[in-house]
Design a protein around this motif. Structure first.
Motif, PDB file in Angstrom:
ATOM      1  N   ALA A 282      18.169  47.407  39.447  1.00 34.60           N
ATOM      2  CA  ALA A 282      19.337  48.278  39.268  1.00 34.60           C
ATOM      3  C   ALA A 282      20.594  47.449  39.001  1.00 34.60           C
ATOM      4  N   PHE A 283      20.748  46.340  39.711  1.00 34.15           N
ATOM      5  CA  PHE A 283      21.907  45.467  39.521  1.00 34.15           C
ATOM      6  C   PHE A 283      21.954  44.929  38.096  1.00 34.15           C
TER       7      PHE A 283
ATOM      8  N   SER B 257       9.000  46.611  46.062  1.00 38.92           N
ATOM      9  CA  SER B 257       9.828  46.501  47.267  1.00 38.92           C
ATOM     10  C   SER B 257      11.273  46.907  46.970  1.00 38.92           C
ATOM     11  N   PRO B 258      12.009  47.297  48.008  1.00 39.06           N
ATOM     12  CA  PRO B 258      13.406  47.692  47.816  1.00 39.06           C
ATOM     13  C   PRO B 258      14.283  46.571  47.258  1.00 39.06           C
ATOM     14  N   ILE B 259      13.952  45.326  47.563  1.00 38.45           N
ATOM     15  CA  ILE B 259      14.738  44.198  47.058  1.00 38.45           C
ATOM     16  C   ILE B 259      14.631  44.135  45.531  1.00 38.45           C
ATOM     17  N   TRP B 260      13.399  44.286  45.007  1.00 38.31           N
ATOM     18  CA  TRP B 260      13.215  44.254  43.558  1.00 38.31           C
ATOM     19  C   TRP B 260      13.871  45.453  42.891  1.00 38.31           C
ATOM     20  N   LEU B 261      13.832  46.617  43.550  1.00 41.84           N
ATOM     21  CA  LEU B 261      14.513  47.787  42.993  1.00 41.84           C
ATOM     22  C   LEU B 261      16.017  47.532  42.896  1.00 41.84           C
ATOM     23  N   PHE B 262      16.589  46.943  43.946  1.00 44.77           N
ATOM     24  CA  PHE B 262      18.015  46.632  43.943  1.00 44.77           C
ATOM     25  C   PHE B 262      18.352  45.642  42.826  1.00 44.77           C
ATOM     26  N   LEU B 263      17.542  44.603  42.682  1.00 45.29           N
ATOM     27  CA  LEU B 263      17.809  43.616  41.631  1.00 45.29           C
ATOM     28  C   LEU B 263      17.698  44.228  40.232  1.00 45.29           C
TER      29      LEU B 263
END
Length: 67
Positions: A50-51, A42-48
Motif C-alpha cells: 500500500a505504501f 502478512s500485514p507487513i507486506w500489505l502495508f509495504l
C-alpha cells in the motif's frame, strides 16, 4: 519396540486433536475449520504494498501538478 521422543510427541498431538473432535458432528468441525482461515499475505507486506502504490500515486500527482 519403544517409542522415540519424536514419536511420543506426535502421538500426544494426534490424541489431543482427536480428543477435541469427540462428540462433535462433521458440520461443527467444518465450521471451526472455516473460522481458522488466515490471510495468505502478512500485514507487513500489505502495508509495504500500500505504501509503494499510494506513495507512487502521490508523487505522480505532484509531478503532474507542479511540473
Amino acid at each position: 519396540m519403544a517409542q522415540t521422543p519424536q514419536q511420543r510427541r506426535a502421538n500426544q498431538k494426534f490424541a489431543k486433536d482427536n480428543e477435541h473432535r469427540m462428540g462433535k458432528s462433521e458440520d461443527q468441525l467444518k465450521k471451526k475449520e472455516k473460522r481458522d482461515l488466515k490471510s495468505p499475505i502478512s500485514p507487513i507486506w500489505l502495508f509495504l504494498l500500500a505504501f509503494v502504490l499510494i506513495g507512487g500515486l502521490f508523487f505522480e500527482v505532484l509531478s503532474r501538478v507542479f511540473f
